[in-house]
Design an enzyme around this catalytic site. Sequence first.
Site: not given
Length: 418
Positions: A135, A212, A215, A238, A376
């Site tokens: 991202h 990261d 997700q 999220k 993104c």
Amino acid sequence: MEVLTAEDHLSLMTLDPYKIRKDFPILKQVVHGSPLVYLDNGASSQKPEIVIAAIEDYYRTKHSNIHRGVHYLSSMATEQHEEVREKVKALINAKHDYEVIFTSGTTASLNTLASSIGKKWISAGDEIIISEMEHHSNIVPWQIVCEEKNAKLKVIPVKESGDLDLEAFDHLLNEKTKIVSVTHVSNTMGTIVPIDYIIGRAHKKGAKVIIDGAQAVPHQKVDVQKIDCDFYCFSAHKMFGPTGVGVLYGKEKLLNELPPYQGGGNMISNVSFEKTEYNELPHKFEAGTPNIAGEIGFGAAIDYINEVGYENIQEYETNLVNQAVNALRNIEGLRLIGTPEERAGVISFIIEGLHPYDIGTILDQQGIAVRTGHHCTQPLMDKFKIQGTVRVSFSFYNTIEEVELLVKGIEKAKEMLS
Ligand code: 7TS
């Protein structure tokens, strides 16, 4: 309004999405005359009643600034706020609660790390490795560091399947590598990245690893001690919590080594014009008044995830996403972007000759919310030589009926647009 209790959830042998859906008021909406089919969970998930209620209750009965007051409300707000840190610690199995830093989101967590790491650990000629599926928030902060420090950014290529090229990664790693920063799950293709492999290899070369997890945490149990990452970042919004709240997890020793990102209240232990001493963890990285209400709402979201149970979530979502992939494969002219070995929650596709935006607009007219564009991840779009995709992203409140509506919706879009 019917709200599921913890007992209700615990009594579920496996996950019942129809029961779950009753907890999410927004899902009852009708959009353009059709029941809402919300398939944009990768951008942000919806909020259950207990999260909304926790925020309301906080503002109605507990609000005050934290850490600075002896009075009743301030102590209560501080206590509730710190309880959430404990909940996050337990959720990701951090060793200490003070290894959990609250931020405003994954973007803020990654920028904090890039800025502090850039100042302390990066010199001219050093190398930082990211991947082609990152991202933008895990690309641009490192570009800024590399520009400032005259360091080199290296990129792990993505294979046609949407998996990372691990052989290429092995070749990129060397003694100059200071940082490897990669996503756990691709927000565009759903690829689950083999982070155990990446962390193991990087550590052998003495590099620090940042994951990261924006997700990943909504879909699967993450144990930061087991995976042995140095830092892990994610966003509350999220994972059924409010916007404006995120987490930066870091190993104690490393967080202590790094300089603060922002200066201000709470991050100091003593200020004088001659010399300021910084506060201990986690406060050193939490300057200013935090998003107290949001963090308390986040605590309720974690309770909710725990009630539903990661095992149930993973089992249900894996099945649903597999069914969706199979159903989409049967649509003529549809090309999946990424067919990774392991996938979580997300599917991207294009249809030859049609613009993703037009498909998204026609789906929206049928009450189906998807995301279109580059998500993104522009370098990933360049890799696949496309402008953008249609992305459907699932949560455990989505149903097989919604997958069927999606397929019908796409067929209708094809009809209307060709
Ligand atoms: N990293 C990944 C893998 C993401 O998917 C996102 C947001 C971020 C970082 C940034 O998170 P934020 O909470 O700070 O904004 N991804 C998306 C998306 O896929 N569509 O909208 C936002």
